[in-house]
Design a protein around this motif. Structure first.
Motif, mmCIF file in Angstrom:
data_model
loop_
_atom_site.group_PDB
_atom_site.id
_atom_site.type_symbol
_atom_site.label_atom_id
_atom_site.label_comp_id
_atom_site.label_asym_id
_atom_site.label_seq_id
_atom_site.Cartn_x
_atom_site.Cartn_y
_atom_site.Cartn_z
ATOM 1 N N VAL A 244 2.712 1.204 -5.342
ATOM 2 C CA VAL A 244 3.808 0.420 -4.773
ATOM 3 C C VAL A 244 4.459 1.211 -3.642
ATOM 4 O O VAL A 244 4.778 2.394 -3.801
ATOM 5 C CB VAL A 244 4.862 0.083 -5.851
ATOM 6 N N LYS B 130 -2.052 1.690 -9.661
ATOM 7 C CA LYS B 130 -1.068 0.683 -9.263
ATOM 8 C C LYS B 130 -0.116 1.358 -8.294
ATOM 9 O O LYS B 130 0.687 2.209 -8.671
ATOM 10 C CB LYS B 130 -0.311 0.131 -10.469
ATOM 11 N N ILE C 205 9.275 -2.592 -11.136
ATOM 12 C CA ILE C 205 7.860 -2.935 -10.969
ATOM 13 C C ILE C 205 6.950 -2.046 -11.818
ATOM 14 O O ILE C 205 5.999 -2.525 -12.447
ATOM 15 C CB ILE C 205 7.462 -2.829 -9.483
ATOM 16 N N SER D 223 -0.662 -1.964 -3.706
ATOM 17 C CA SER D 223 -0.703 -3.107 -4.625
ATOM 18 C C SER D 223 0.431 -4.076 -4.327
ATOM 19 O O SER D 223 0.289 -5.292 -4.494
ATOM 20 C CB SER D 223 -0.588 -2.618 -6.073
ATOM 21 N N LEU D 224 1.565 -3.534 -3.878
ATOM 22 C CA LEU D 224 2.745 -4.363 -3.631
ATOM 23 C C LEU D 224 3.656 -3.662 -2.634
ATOM 24 O O LEU D 224 3.777 -2.435 -2.648
ATOM 25 C CB LEU D 224 3.499 -4.595 -4.952
ATOM 26 N N TYR D 225 4.292 -4.468 -1.770
ATOM 27 C CA TYR D 225 5.279 -3.957 -0.809
ATOM 28 C C TYR D 225 6.612 -4.679 -1.040
ATOM 29 O O TYR D 225 6.946 -5.632 -0.339
ATOM 30 C CB TYR D 225 4.815 -4.200 0.627
ATOM 31 N N PRO D 226 7.399 -4.254 -2.021
ATOM 32 C CA PRO D 226 8.676 -4.930 -2.276
ATOM 33 C C PRO D 226 9.691 -4.627 -1.181
ATOM 34 O O PRO D 226 9.733 -3.522 -0.632
ATOM 35 C CB PRO D 226 9.123 -4.329 -3.607
#
Length: 467
Positions: free
Chosen positions: A65, A63, A219, A110-113
């Protein structure tokens, strides 16, 4: 062999063991989107791409990020300079960043906050710090008191003199020589223009360092397996992240801190004043290939300073061509049934050598050396027509494995139009009749159309001209 990574916290290689079995949580500090991303930062993002690819290669569920810093001193100053809103300005360079990732074949996280999506969480975290006695308010701004956190400095090696005069600063970036209480929340002033939030902490905006602490824990949880970035982030950014996170959680924030070294250009520090400051788009505009740039930026050990040179891009192209040519030959090879046991042994030993190098703190130079040894050996067997059916399958699996990490090889199959096929037939006929003059003329025609001809015992091979 177990994967070992150099942990900046203990300054030694450690066997990698994630906290939660097969799941690995990875947080990487992403771009501050105030300009196009320069090649120094891209080197770090490519290292992180290699890291996460290899973790998955080892069978872990990753995961991953990576944050987008879309509010800080730089983004605000730049948006005001160009008389545009912060959102419009940062969206433009966020889009350009993603284009760079795609060009360099960097896989998506997985994610680009984005920091602006977590303002309320940031405020709540600061209030907790204040309630715990780690944070104080002054003229509407909130600061972290570094003397209150006993472990401050352990990542960077900074020693805090508790008898020093208490000072504080608002700047996001500073050196260890200027270590002071740092801003968690900055009260609004005229330089911020229309960039502010009005909430529990009053009119203002977050400091840079608190953003990553809040996004990562929100996250990925309070304990992260790997936090990666460039060595320039060790202090103050990562040092501050540890302090403002562990003060609240009372747990070890990060198990493995991993940092990539600086990049220099033609032997000098990269700077606009030196005229050696390059973004990816600068290099692409000069006619260089993104795949060659990718190879150059991943070929050195991530903890070694990389000297980026234009000769290096040329060498990267030649190295890719060597590997690609052997791979393409094997793909198009018509084989007889059976297995060459010696070649099979070489193939298995070669993948083991590659994995051993990668397990040793992602030692890419040693890993690449093992690949070039294999390509050299393989070419001898190809030239002698000693690659059999089972060997072909094993070799293609070898290339698939290494390319899942390197991300440089093309699976493109050359499709020839009828005119090209006819020229090849005519050239073969000319060679059978020993009409070398006609054969050479057709070869030159093919070269002008972008094809190189190789004559082998099994007939004509054709490949694209890489020049």
């Amino acid at each position: 062999m177990e994967l070992r990574l150099f942990n900046s916290l203990g300054k030694t290689k450690e066997v990698f063991r994630p906290k939660n079995g097969n799941l690995v949580t990875v947080y990487c500090c992403g771009p501050t989107v105030y300009d196009y991303t320069h090649i120094g930062n891209l080197r770090t993002f490519l290292f992180e791409d290699i890291l996460t690819r290899y973790l998955e290669y080892k069978g872990y569920e990753v995961k991953f990020v990576m944050n987008i810093t879309d509010v800080d001193d730089k983004t605000i100053n730049s948006s005001r300079k160009y008389n545009t809103t912060l959102k419009d300005y940062t969206e433009k360079f966020t889009d350009e960043f993603f284009k760079d990732l795609k060009s360099l074949n960097i896989r998506e996280a997985s994610l680009y906050p984005r920091a602006t999506e977590y303002i309320q969480d940031i405020e709540n975290h600061i209030i907790k710090l204040q309630n715990e006695g780690y944070c104080y308010e002054s003229e509407g701004s909130y600061y972290f008191s570094i003397n209150k956190f006993a472990g401050y400095g352990r990542l960077s090696g900074l020693e805090i003199n508790e008898s020093r005069n208490k000072t504080r600063l608002n700047e996001d970036e500073y050196t260890k020589d200027n270590a002071q209480d740092f801003a968690l929340w900055k009260s609004w002033d005229n330089d911020d223009g229309d960039v502010y939030w009005e909430g529990k902490l009053g009119k203002g905006r977050p400091g840079w360092h608190i953003e990553c602490s809040v996004m990562s824990t929100k996250i990925l949880g309070n304990e992260i397996d790997i936090h990666a970035g460039g060595v320039d982030l060790i202090f103050p950014h990562h040092e501050n992240e540890i302090a403002q996170t562990e003060s609240i959680t009372k747990k070890q924030f990060v198990r493995y801190w991993i940092h990539a070294e600086h990049l220099i250009v033609e032997g000098k520090k990269m700077s606009k004043s030196e005229g050696n400051f390059f973004t990816l788009r600068d290099l692409l505009d000069k006619g260089y290939d993104a795949n060659h740039i990718r190879f150059l930026l991943i070929a050195s050990h991530y903890r070694s300073q990389l000297n980026f040179t234009f000769d290096g891009i040329k060498q990267a192209k030649e190295n890719i061509d060597r590997i690609q040519e052997s791979y393409s030959k094997v793909k198009s090879l018509e084989t007889e049934t059976g297995c060459n046991s010696i070649l099979s042994k070489i193939t298995k030993e070669s993948i083991n050598s590659f994995e051993d190098a990668m397990d040793d703190d992602l030692d890419m130079p040693v890993a690449l050396a093992s690949i070039f040894r294999f390509v050299r050996d393989l070419n001898k067997y190809l030239d002698d027509n000693e690659v059999l059916e089972e060997n072909k399958s094993e070799i293609l699996d070898y290339f698939k494995k290494i390319n899942s990490i390197l991300g440089i090889l093309s699976n493109e199959t050359i499709k020839l139009d009828e005119e090209i096929k006819q020229w090849i037939r005519e050239r073969d006929e000319a060679r059978e009749k020993k009409d070398w003059n006609k054969s050479d003329k057709i070869r030159d025609k093919l070269l002008k159309r972008g094809y190189v001809v190789e004559d082998t015992e099994k007939g004509t091979r054709i490949k694209r001209n890489q020049e």
